[in-house]
Design a protein around this motif. Structure first.
Motif, PDB file in Angstrom:
ATOM      1  N   ILE A  53       0.873  -1.166   0.000  1.00 30.03           N
ATOM      2  CA  ILE A  53       0.000   0.000   0.000  1.00 30.03           C
ATOM      3  C   ILE A  53       0.911   1.217   0.000  1.00 30.03           C
ATOM      4  CG2 ILE A  53      -1.759   1.291   1.270  1.00 30.03           C
ATOM      5  CD1 ILE A  53      -2.720  -1.389   2.429  1.00 30.03           C
ATOM      6  N   ALA A  54       0.887   1.984  -1.088  1.00 30.03           N
ATOM      7  CA  ALA A  54       1.856   3.057  -1.289  1.00 30.03           C
ATOM      8  C   ALA A  54       1.189   4.427  -1.252  1.00 30.03           C
ATOM      9  CB  ALA A  54       2.574   2.868  -2.620  1.00 30.03           C
ATOM     10  N   VAL A  55       1.879   5.379  -0.603  1.00 33.30           N
ATOM     11  CA  VAL A  55       1.385   6.752  -0.475  1.00 33.30           C
ATOM     12  C   VAL A  55       2.477   7.700  -0.969  1.00 33.30           C
ATOM     13  CG1 VAL A  55       0.392   8.475   1.077  1.00 33.30           C
ATOM     14  CG2 VAL A  55       0.170   6.037   1.616  1.00 33.30           C
ATOM     15  N   ASP A  82      -2.391   3.802  -3.266  1.00 31.40           N
ATOM     16  CA  ASP A  82      -2.638   2.744  -4.246  1.00 31.40           C
ATOM     17  C   ASP A  82      -2.175   1.402  -3.706  1.00 31.40           C
ATOM     18  OD1 ASP A  82      -3.617   1.710  -6.579  1.00 31.40           O
ATOM     19  OD2 ASP A  82      -2.094   2.584  -7.890  1.00 31.40           O
ATOM     20  N   LEU A  83      -2.777   0.352  -4.249  1.00 27.64           N
ATOM     21  CA  LEU A  83      -2.405  -1.028  -3.921  1.00 27.64           C
ATOM     22  C   LEU A  83      -1.595  -1.570  -5.087  1.00 27.64           C
ATOM     23  CD1 LEU A  83      -2.967  -3.333  -1.787  1.00 27.64           C
ATOM     24  CD2 LEU A  83      -4.741  -4.117  -3.365  1.00 27.64           C
ATOM     25  N   GLY A  90      -7.229   6.689   2.548  1.00 26.26           N
ATOM     26  CA  GLY A  90      -8.017   7.349   1.518  1.00 26.26           C
ATOM     27  C   GLY A  90      -9.287   7.999   2.028  1.00 26.26           C
ATOM     28  N   SER A  91      -9.339   8.335   3.304  1.00 29.89           N
ATOM     29  CA  SER A  91     -10.542   8.924   3.903  1.00 29.89           C
ATOM     30  C   SER A  91     -10.389  10.421   4.135  1.00 29.89           C
ATOM     31  CB  SER A  91     -10.829   8.248   5.255  1.00 29.89           C
ATOM     32  OG  SER A  91      -9.806   8.587   6.202  1.00 29.89           O
ATOM     33  N   ILE A 135      -4.447   8.203 -11.290  1.00 25.51           N
ATOM     34  CA  ILE A 135      -4.938   8.867 -10.078  1.00 25.51           C
ATOM     35  C   ILE A 135      -5.070  10.360 -10.315  1.00 25.51           C
ATOM     36  CG2 ILE A 135      -4.207   9.543  -7.739  1.00 25.51           C
ATOM     37  CD1 ILE A 135      -3.348   6.662  -7.286  1.00 25.51           C
ATOM     38  N   ALA A 136      -4.125  10.947 -11.042  1.00 24.65           N
ATOM     39  CA  ALA A 136      -4.220  12.374 -11.362  1.00 24.65           C
ATOM     40  C   ALA A 136      -5.495  12.673 -12.141  1.00 24.65           C
ATOM     41  CB  ALA A 136      -2.996  12.813 -12.159  1.00 24.65           C
TER      42      ALA A 136
END
Length: 261
Positions: free
Chosen positions: A96-98, A112-113, A139-140, A201-202
């Motif tokens: 799980i990347a941020v 993202d996973l 993601g909240s 995502i963008a």
């Protein structure tokens, strides 16, 4: 590290290199798509990888570069040219990347996973093989307002921090049912994104163009999570922050002044 064309050329010329070539993603790749690659060799595979001329050549180049560094810690790593110095972990199943930096315009933090074939660069934060309900938390709206309040910024963009933003994030004790519900929310978010492939995502989190099914998936995620906090939706971000700081105060008091478990 390899650009996409370099990875194609390496694998075309030396197919035996395939087990050692992995995707390599930082903040930009996670948010905007595109892909770079890297050579990733576990300690037990060094001798086998050395049999591939291009990989051996790169090992020698890395060792030479590190030996010329003014930093002792880098020179010490010259004996391990197959290893990344800053990236030590590797997932067994997923990551799980941020991204470390992201635009404040987006209604949610990008997360993202990624499957286990990908290595996350030092330009992003990562949870290895963590339960997927963690994606729901990150993601909240709750996490977004917390990060906006406690983390730094790069110009106007959010600058994510694991120590300031993630390890301090107050979450009520989750029951197994809570975790199952949040896992389903995370899966729904990912499925909504997949329905719009190959949008990045963008693309998907442009506040003026966010698809309705993705917005609805996030809204359900927010409702499930916020009901765990107070049994209903929060009225606004001010109320969200008040609750988060109330829980943070209790958390730090319980674990010792200034210390978070």
């Amino acid at each position: 590290m390899l650009e996409a064309h370099e990875a194609v050329e390496l694998l075309s010329a030396q197919p035996a290199a395939k087990p050692y070539v992995r995707g390599y993603l930082g903040s930009q790749e996670i948010i905007r798509g595109g892909k770079r690659y890297c050579i990733w060799v576990d300690d037990g595979a060094v001798l086998a990888a050395r049999q591939i001329p291009e990989i051996s050549r790169r090992f020698d180049g890395v060792a030479k570069m590190r030996l010329q560094s003014p930093a002792k810690s880098t020179r010490d790593f010259a004996s391990f040219p197959h290893r990344f110095k800053q990236i030590q972990g590797v997932p067994r199943r997923w990551s799980i990347a941020v991204p470390s930096v992201s635009s404040e315009r987006r209604p949610y933090l990008p997360v993202d996973l990624l499957d286990a074939t990908n290595i996350v660069s030092s330009l992003a934060f990562v949870l290895y093989d963590a339960p997927t309900f963690n994606l729901s938390l990150i993601g909240s709206k709750m996490h977004l307002v917390w990060v906006a309040a406690v983390c730094g910024k790069l110009k106007s963009d959010y600058r994510y921090s694991n120590t300031l933003g993630w390890h301090t994030f107050p979450v009520p004790t989750l029951t197994e049912q809570n975790k199952a519900d949040l896992t389903r929310c995370a899966e729904d978010i990912l499925l909504a994104r997949e329905a719009h492939f190959p949008a990045t995502i963008a693309d998907l989190y442009d506040p003026e163009a966010m698809p309705e099914d993705l917005r609805a998936a996030h809204d359900r995620n927010d409702e499930v999570l916020e009901r765990i906090y107070i049994g209903r939706r929060f009225r606004n971000d001010t109320e969200r922050l008040e609750k988060l700081f109330e829980l943070y105060t209790k958390m730090t008091t319980r674990t010792g002044k200034g210390k978070v478990a």
